[in-house]
Design an enzyme around this catalytic site. Structure first.
Site: not given
Ligand code: NI
Length: 180
Positions: A47, A149-150, A107-108, A153, A52
């Site tokens: 995701g 999670h997304e 997480c990226l 953000h 991000q």
């Molecule tokens: Ni993330």
């Protein structure tokens, strides 16, 4: 299409509250999403949220492939546990049951690490697609986790702030020492 630079933990864009999108069907949103999808796939993520990629808008993309869900599920159960590649604009989450489930997240924006996070197991979410049409689904397991999670953000939260035991914040290379 373009691969976008991913903001890393500590960049202020990841800590701010993202703004709602006025028109989910606007061409610039379609362009943003197309770049987000390309960036997510290139980085091998499940995701990605717009902050991000340094865009403070309420847009997320994610997928919950069959391979990430519990292997023991029946065909019917599996339905809520998986999701195709999905775009959600202005998403909202409702918790269906207070039951929590723990799972390892990455997480990226927090590269190289994994953390064990407990989250509600069963949620309902809604939002809009790129045509401005409403999307509404129920989600369980990994599917519920990736959406939460997304969406975190969009409210300036990264998964370490959801952890109850920071002893379970580990390097990916050490994950082999922990039972999944
Ligand atoms: Ni993330």
């Amino acid at each position: 299409m373009a691969i976008l630079k991913i903001a890393r933990m500590g960049h202020p864009v990841l800590a701010q509250i993202a703004q709602p999108v006025a028109n989910p069907a606007a061409p610039e949103i379609r362009r943003l999403v197309s770049d987000m999808v390309e960036t997510m796939i290139d980085a091998n993520g499940a995701g990605l949220a717009a902050p991000q990629v340094h865009v403070p808008l309420r847009v997320v993309v994610f997928q919950a492939p069959d391979g990430r869900s519990d292997p023991g599920l029946s065909e019917e159960e599996r339905f809520d546990h998986t999701a195709p590649l999905t775009v959600l604009v202005n998403p909202e989450i409702e918790i269906v049951s207070p039951q929590l489930e723990g799972g390892w997240e990455g997480c990226l924006s927090v590269p190289g690490l994994r953390g064990y996070v407990e989250r509600p197991f069963h949620i309902r979410y809604r939002g809009f697609d790129l045509e401005g049409k409403p999307v509404a689904r129920t989600a369980k397991g990994f599917h519920a986790r990736v959406v939460q999670h997304e969406c975190d953000h969009l409210d300036g939260r990264l998964y370490p702030s959801r952890m109850s035991d920071l002893g379970k914040l580990i390097f990916e290379s050490e994950a082999k020492h922990w039972a999944s």
